[in-house]
Design an enzyme around this catalytic site. Structure first.
Site: not given
Length: 385
Positions: A184, A315
């Site tokens: 991230k 996802h």
């Protein structure tokens, strides 16, 4: 000799009973990505799961699920309760027609988003049933291109994780046979992102698959700068550098940089993905079957992506997406998240950088007793055969 029971013909089978359940899966550690650090969301502490269980007069059954993070779970459950009775007496084989029927039942609140995510749980359950009835894994029913799919880990790379632990997590993922690592990024201080990516790239070596995900938190100038800086790290992709609806901005980045652009996870309909694909706004399309309304609309997205020559990386929800990715013509990626594992009695296997497609019929999963204990509400219609 006693007579052998005769199973009713498939075309005579009817949906007799449906149960929807609202389950809340607690997370061991509050989860933070860039949306938390920019103040747009709170850390995630649980995931709301909407389960659908369907049984027919012929004795067939299927389970499906949808989900919501941070908010929306009770709304999904409420909408599912409102429309579930439309399934009773229907032929479970008519999955596309039933999707349309459920969609139009709630069309006044839209044909995307929360309303279709509620439909997604029913749709997945019907596909699970169809594959079980055929005695096939879902991937085989759809027409698999492979028996395993490249996989990458995300759960170990969130922004709340200190750098030292990040390096430990990457090692553990590789030891499990996972083939890629996603970090991230998108912090207000871009220098921190660069430092973390640089450290992990050095730790992994030059060629091990590495991705980054900004979770929509850059504006266009910042995305331009960061994509240019990240070119040096040989990334598989840069994910969601811009707002998910900024098709023009994503398309400009995809055209300018060598590193592929990935986006699509936050889109909630096949129509929204069609616009993304029309704009050539991604090199990797990232549909989420529960978010777009189930397997039926997911297959529409996959068909559009394949026709456009794009790559696929669904996802989240690996328990479902490993099957859908296995049926995509071009070599895809699946996201390894162990978060949902306590919901099911079965586990997916990883080896040599790949996730193995289960050989069990249907999705190959059953709801665990732990998931039953986490269930807060249930609603049933019909009678069990």
């Amino acid at each position: 000799m006693p007579a052998t029971p005769i199973t009713p013909p498939m075309q005579d089978d009817k949906i007799a009973w449906v149960r929807v359940s609202s389950c809340f899966l607690p997370l061991a550690t509050p989860i933070s990505d860039a949306k938390v650090l920019t103040g747009r969301q709170k850390p995630m502490t649980e995931i709301a799961i909407l389960f659908a269980e369907i049984e027919t007069t012929g004795g067939h059954s299927g389970i499906g699920f949808s989900y919501s993070k941070r908010a929306g779970g009770p709304g999904q459950f409420a909408h599912a309760k409102e429309i579930v009775d439309r399934l009773l007496g229907e032929d479970p084989n008519d999955i596309a027609r039933l999707w349309d029927k459920l969609c139009w039942a709630g069309a006044s609140v839209g044909r995307s988003g929360l309303s279709t995510q509620a439909i997604g749980a029913f749709d997945v359950a019907l596909w699970d049933m169809k594959a079980k009835r055929a005695g096939l894994p879902l991937a085989k029913l759809l027409g698999a291109h492979r028996d395993s799919v490249r996989c990458y880990n995300t759960s170990g790379g969130f922004l709340h994780t200190p750098l030292e632990q990040l390096l430990v997590n990457t090692r553990l993922s590789r030891e499990k046979g996972i083939g890629g690592i996603k970090l991230k990024v998108g912090q207000p201080d871009c220098a921190l992102d660069i430092r973390r990516v640089e450290a992990v790239r050095k730790h992994l070596g030059d060629d091990f698959p590495l991705m980054v995900d900004a979770n929509q938190q850059w504006d266009r100038p910042t995305a331009q700068r960061m994509c240019r800086i990240f070119e040096q790290f040989n990334l598989i992709w840069i994910e969601e550098p811009l707002d998910c609806y900024d098709n023009e901005g994503h398309a400009a980045l995809a055209a300018q940089f060598d590193t592929p652009i990935a986006t699509g996870e936050m889109l909630t309909s096949a129509a929204e993905h069609a616009e993304l694909i029309r704009h050539r706004a991604a090199d990797y399309v990232m549909p989420d079957a529960p978010r777009v309304g189930g397997i039926t609309p997911f297959l529409k997205v996959a068909g559009l992506a394949e026709h456009a020559g794009l790559m696929l990386a669904p996802h989240f929800a690996m328990e479902l997406h490993v099957h859908l990715a296995a049926a995509y013509p071009r070599e895809p990626w699946v996201e390894h998240f162990e978060w949902l594992e306590p919901l099911f009695n079965e586990r997916l296997e990883t080896a040599d950088g790949r996730m193995l497609v289960p050989k069990r019929p249907g999705l190959g999963v059953s709801i665990s007793e732990q998931a039953r204990r986490w269930t807060r509400e249930q609603f049933e219609v019909g009678q069990r055969p």
